[in-house]
Design an enzyme around this catalytic site. Structure first.
Site, PDB file in Angstrom:
ATOM      1  N   CYS A  79       0.843  -1.198   0.000  1.00 50.25           N
ATOM      2  CA  CYS A  79       0.000   0.000   0.000  1.00 50.25           C
ATOM      3  C   CYS A  79       0.876   1.246   0.000  1.00 50.25           C
ATOM      4  CB  CYS A  79      -0.911  -0.005   1.223  1.00 50.25           C
ATOM      5  SG  CYS A  79      -1.934   1.476   1.384  1.00 50.25           S
ATOM      6  N   CYS A  82       1.216   4.013   4.074  1.00 46.84           N
ATOM      7  CA  CYS A  82       2.081   4.011   5.265  1.00 46.84           C
ATOM      8  C   CYS A  82       3.490   3.586   4.885  1.00 46.84           C
ATOM      9  CB  CYS A  82       1.528   3.056   6.324  1.00 46.84           C
ATOM     10  SG  CYS A  82      -0.053   3.544   6.994  1.00 46.84           S
ATOM     11  N   CYS A 161      -8.405   0.099   7.372  1.00 44.40           N
ATOM     12  CA  CYS A 161      -7.182   0.902   7.431  1.00 44.40           C
ATOM     13  C   CYS A 161      -6.948   1.304   8.881  1.00 44.40           C
ATOM     14  CB  CYS A 161      -7.310   2.142   6.550  1.00 44.40           C
ATOM     15  SG  CYS A 161      -5.914   3.280   6.710  1.00 44.40           S
ATOM     16  N   GLN A 284      -7.947  19.775   8.284  1.00 46.30           N
ATOM     17  CA  GLN A 284      -6.836  18.910   8.663  1.00 46.30           C
ATOM     18  C   GLN A 284      -7.347  17.528   9.082  1.00 46.30           C
ATOM     19  OE1 GLN A 284      -3.674  19.397   8.372  1.00 46.30           O
ATOM     20  NE2 GLN A 284      -3.201  21.570   8.496  1.00 46.30           N
ATOM     21  N   TYR A 313      -3.480  31.538   2.643  1.00 46.59           N
ATOM     22  CA  TYR A 313      -3.858  30.140   2.372  1.00 46.59           C
ATOM     23  C   TYR A 313      -4.721  29.633   3.544  1.00 46.59           C
ATOM     24  CZ  TYR A 313       0.358  30.738  -0.525  1.00 46.59           C
ATOM     25  OH  TYR A 313       1.315  31.216  -1.375  1.00 46.59           O
ATOM     26  N   CYS A 410       3.871  22.042   5.267  1.00 46.01           N
ATOM     27  CA  CYS A 410       3.717  20.592   5.111  1.00 46.01           C
ATOM     28  C   CYS A 410       4.855  20.000   4.283  1.00 46.01           C
ATOM     29  CB  CYS A 410       2.367  20.257   4.478  1.00 46.01           C
ATOM     30  SG  CYS A 410       2.096  20.997   2.860  1.00 46.01           S
TER      31      CYS A 410
END
Length: 454
Positions: A79, A82, A161, A284, A313, A410
Site C-alpha cells: 500500500c 504508510c 485501514c 486537517q 492560504y 507541510c
C-alpha cells in the site's frame, strides 16, 4: 561501483531517504531500498543502477534492525499510504525531526537551526477523520475497495485501514453490499463506464457525526434510497451525499454535491472553535494533532489582543478563527471560493466578528492590497501547499514589515527555501518545531517563527 539490474547484494541500512526508503552503501555507492529500515542487514535485488546511485528491493532480511516492528496492517508494504509503519514510532519521530533539520541546513543554509523537540502522538493510529476509497473490480469481477498500491492505480482490497476510524470498515461493507444487491457497477478508468468511483468518509471527532459521500459517474445514484436505508442506522450518521464527477480525470471530487439524506455537512471542533465541514472542505485530517499545531502557531504569533493578522492560504478559516479571539483583526486569503464561504459561515457559527475573508491567490491579493490600500500587518501567518510561497508573496511580506511571521509548512524542503529568502531580507529565524500530523508516513508539519531584526 559497477552494479547492474538484478544483481544481488548484501547491505546494511544506515540512513533513510525522504520517501522512507532505507539507504545503504556498497563500496561507497548508495542504494535506496524500499521497505528497509535503519539497522537492517539485508540481501537486496538491484532494480535500477545509475551512475551515482541505484535502487533495490529487499530479498531477505538477514538480521532485523532493533528498530523494526511488525506492522499492524498486513498491507503496509504494497500500500502507498504508510511508508514507515515497520519503523518503531520513536524512531519515526527522530527521522522526521532530522528531515526538517537537514533541509534547514542543506537548503536554507542555517548552520544551527533553532529546533525544538517534535510533537508526537500518544496513539499514532486511528487518527484520520477523512478517508477516500477508490472502488473497482478484481480479476474475478468482484467489487473491491481499498487503497492504491504505491505509484499505481491498482486497488489493494482492504476495508480496514489502521489510520482511519473503525466505523469506516462498516460503512464500506454496507456500500459494497448495496452495489452488489442493486447491480450498481464501479467505475472503470480505462473505459469510462460504471458509476461509483470513490467513497469519501469524514468523521467529527468531537461531535461524533459521520459523513458519507459517493463520487459517481452519473447524474444520480440508482436505488439511492436503499443505500440510505443501509447507512442511516450507523451511529452518528449525519450526512449522505453524492458528488457528481463525469470527467475522465484523476481529480477525485466533482463540484456538484447532491444530498441523499441528512445534512450537507458535519461539524467538528478544535479547541472551542466549531467548524462546518462539507464534502469539499479542506480540513486537517488529524484533529488531535491539529489542535497542538494551532496552539503552537498561536503561541508563536504572540498575540496580545490588538494585532492585525493576515492568514494566507486560510482554507475554511481553521487557523484564522483560532487566532481571531486573541487578535484585534484577522484577514484570511484563499483561492477557493467555496472555502471562503465556509470560512464566513464558520466565523458566524462561532460569533466571531473580527475576521474578514478574501477570495484569490495569496500572491495576488496581498500585493494588490498592499499597493492600493496600504494595508498593514503586525503578524503574518502562512500555511501554503507543498510548493511553498510564491516569491512575489514573500517580497510583499518583507515590504509590509510585520513584527512576526509564523510559517506553517507541510514540506520542510520548500519551507527551508522560503525561510532562506526571508532571513536574507530582514528577518531572523528564532523557533522551529515539527508536529507529527501523519503518523506512519514520511510527511511532517513544521511551525516556524521569524521576527523582524532590530
Amino acid at each position: 561501483m559497477n552494479l547492474k539490474k538484478n544483481d544481488i547484494v548484501q547491505i546494511t541500512i544506515e540512513d533513510m531517504g525522504h520517501n522512507g526508503e532505507g539507504i545503504g552503501k556498497i563500496g561507497g555507492y548508495p542504494l535506496f531500498i524500499k521497505d528497509a529500515v535503519i539497522g537492517d542487514e539485508i540481501s537486496a535485488i538491484v532494480t535500477k543502477a545509475g551512475k551515482s546511485y541505484g535502487y533495490g528491493r529487499v530479498k531477505d532480511i538477514l538480521k532485523s534492525s532493533p528498530h523494526r516492528v511488525e506492522p499492524l496492517c498486513p498491507h503496509a508494504g504494497p500500500c502507498g499510504g504508510c511508508q514507515i509503519q515497520t519503523l518503531e514510532y520513536p524512531r519515526q519521530l527522530e527521522y522526521k525531526e532530522n528531515t526538517i533539520r537537514n533541509h534547514l541546513k542543506r537548503i536554507g543554509g542555517f548552520e544551527n537551526p533553532p529546533m525544538e523537540p517534535i510533537i508526537g502522538m500518544d496513539q499514532p493510529f486511528y487518527y484520520r477523520n477523512k478517508a477516500q476509497f477508490p472502488v473497482g473490480k478484481d480479476r474475478d469481477g468482484r467489487i473491491i475497495t481499498g487503497f492504491y498500491a504505491g505509484r499505481t492505480h491498482r486497488i489493494i482490497d482492504n476495508r480496514r485501514c489502521y489510520l482511519g476510524l473503525p466505523v469506516n470498515e462498516d460503512i464500506l461493507n454496507r456500500v459494497i453490499s448495496y452495489m452488489e444487491e442493486c447491480g450498481v457497477e464501479p467505475y472503470d478508468e480505462e473505459t469510462g463506464t460504471g458509476i461509483v468511483r470513490h467513497v469519501l468518509i469524514r468523521s467529527g471527532f468531537s461531535s461524533g457525526e459521520v459523513m458519507v459521500c459517493l463520487v459517481v459517474n452519473a447524474k444520480s445514484l440508482p436505488s439511492g434510497e436503499k443505500l440510505v436505508e443501509r447507512l442511516r442506522t450507523i451511529p452518528g450518521m449525519a450526512s449522505i451525499t453524492i458528488s457528481i464527477n463525469r470527467t475522465k480525470t484523476n481529480v477525485i471530487m466533482g463540484e456538484d454535491i447532491r444530498l441523499l439524506w441528512g445534512k450537507t455537512y458535519i461539524t467538528d471542533s478544535i479547541g472551542d472553535i466549531q467548524y462546518r465541514i462539507s464534502p469539499l472542505s479542506f480540513y486537517q485530517v488529524n484533529p488531535v494533532q491539529t489542535r497542538k499545531l494551532y496552539e503552537l502557531a498561536l503561541e508563536y504569533a504572540g498575540l496580545t489582543g490588538n494585532e492585525t493578522v493576515w492568514d494566507l492560504y486560510c482554507g475554511i478559516g481553521t487557523i484564522s478563527l483560532f487566532l481571531a479571539r486573541n487578535a484585534g483583526r484577522v484577514c484570511g486569503v484563499e483561492i477557493i471560493p467555496q472555502a471562503i464561504e465556509d470560512a464566513k459561515q464558520n466565523a458566524a457559527l462561532n460569533g466571531i466578528e473580527n475576521a474578514e475573508f478574501f477570495v484569490g491567490k495569496a500572491e495576488e491579493v496581498l500585493p494588490q492590497k498592499y499597493r492600493d490600500e496600504q494595508i498593514k500587518a503586525d503578524v503574518i501567518v502562512v500555511d501554503p501547499p507543498r510548493k511553498g510561497c510564491d516569491e512575489k508573496l514573500l517580497e510583499t511580506m518583507v515590504q509590509m514589515q510585520p513584527e512576526r511571521i509564523v510559517y506553517v509548512s507541510c514540506d520542510s524542503a520548500t519551507l527551508a527555501r522560503d525561510l532562506k529568502y526571508l532571513c536574507g531580507n530582514g528577518y531572523e529565524l528564532v523557533r522551529v518545531r515539527g508536529v507529527d500530523q501523519f503518523c506512519q508516513t514520511v510527511h511532517v508539519e513544521t511551525v516556524s517563527l521569524l521576527v523582524k531584526k532590530a
